[in-house]
Motif scaffolding. Structure first.
Motif, PDB file in Angstrom:
ATOM      1  N   THR A  86       0.817  -1.209   0.000  1.00  0.00           N
ATOM      2  CA  THR A  86       0.000   0.000   0.000  1.00  0.00           C
ATOM      3  C   THR A  86       0.851   1.260   0.000  1.00  0.00           C
ATOM      4  N   THR A  88      -0.438   4.279   1.292  1.00  0.00           N
ATOM      5  CA  THR A  88      -0.723   4.919   2.571  1.00  0.00           C
ATOM      6  C   THR A  88      -1.247   3.842   3.491  1.00  0.00           C
ATOM      7  N   GLY A  89      -0.392   3.396   4.370  1.00  0.00           N
ATOM      8  CA  GLY A  89      -0.785   2.305   5.236  1.00  0.00           C
ATOM      9  C   GLY A  89      -0.820   2.723   6.680  1.00  0.00           C
ATOM     10  N   TYR A 105       2.316  -7.857   4.206  1.00  0.00           N
ATOM     11  CA  TYR A 105       1.876  -6.480   4.014  1.00  0.00           C
ATOM     12  C   TYR A 105       3.121  -5.597   4.008  1.00  0.00           C
ATOM     13  N   ARG A 107       4.653  -1.440   2.834  1.00  0.00           N
ATOM     14  CA  ARG A 107       4.322  -0.064   2.457  1.00  0.00           C
ATOM     15  C   ARG A 107       5.243   0.376   1.333  1.00  0.00           C
ATOM     16  N   LYS A 108       4.682   1.033   0.345  1.00  0.00           N
ATOM     17  CA  LYS A 108       5.448   1.468  -0.819  1.00  0.00           C
ATOM     18  C   LYS A 108       6.593   2.409  -0.457  1.00  0.00           C
ATOM     19  N   GLU A 110       8.497   2.585   2.182  1.00  0.00           N
ATOM     20  CA  GLU A 110       9.546   2.083   3.067  1.00  0.00           C
ATOM     21  C   GLU A 110      10.853   1.897   2.314  1.00  0.00           C
TER      22      GLU A 110
END
Length: 190
Positions: A86, A88-89, A105, A107-108, A110
């Motif tokens: 995602t 915005t996680g 899961y 986060r884009k 990171e």
């Protein structure tokens, strides 16, 4: 992972992110072949028509959410690795993804997300393939057990051989390539 190519369905509407992901995965995991679509509907069509080792999906899709797509995928294959990536996680989104059965899961934004994605894909696909192989071996063993029971039954030989010729191909992974031909006393049963 293995010597086999790893087919991954990448469901990502952001063309720039998809291109960066493809380039990065070529570097970090050259065995991975990405097949990209932008919409959940396209993803379900591809999954119905083809076989994949994993799905990597964005959280927000033009026609739904990654979590809704996950629910659809889980109905068809409860074990297919599904990684949600995602933009915005939050902890709430991560918790929902795990609760719905996501394999992982990310986060884009990171740092090192693509290296992490490659490593997690390897782990997930290796486990998935091992489980598929275990199930296949179990099915084959059950088929051999059934064949033994058929042959040991107290019935006419022709009946047992006919039943055996039907039972064997049904228990193998690729029954279209399995043939049982049994010859006894000059008679053939196939």
């Amino acid at each position: 992972m293995t010597d086999q190519p790893v087919r991954v369905l990448h469901v990502e509407p952001d063309e720039d992110f998809a291109a960066t992901a493809a380039e990065s995965l070529r570097r970090f995991a050259p065995e991975v072949a990405l097949d990209r679509v932008a919409h959940a509907a396209e993803a379900t069509d591809r999954l119905d028509a083809d076989t994949y080792d994993a799905v990597v999906a964005a959280g927000d899709l033009p026609d739904g959410s990654g979590i809704a797509l996950l629910a659809t995928v889980r109905e068809a294959d409860p074990d297919l690795p599904f990684l949600l990536v995602t933009g915005t996680g939050s902890e709430a989104v991560a918790a929902e993804a795990v609760r719905e059965g996501a394999t992982d899961y990310l986060r884009k934004g990171e740092e090192g997300v693509f290296g992490t994605l490659a490593a997690r894909l390897r782990t997930a696909v290796t486990g998935y393939r091992a489980e598929l192989a275990r199930r296949e071996r179990s099915k084959e063993l059950a088929t051999l057990h059934a064949a033994n029971a058929i042959l040991a039954a107290d019935r006419p030989l022709d009946d047992r051989l006919s039943e055996l010729a039907t039972a064997l191909p049904a228990g193998w992974r690729r029954p279209e390539h399995t043939a049982a031909r049994i010859r006894t006393d000059g008679r053939s049963c196939a």
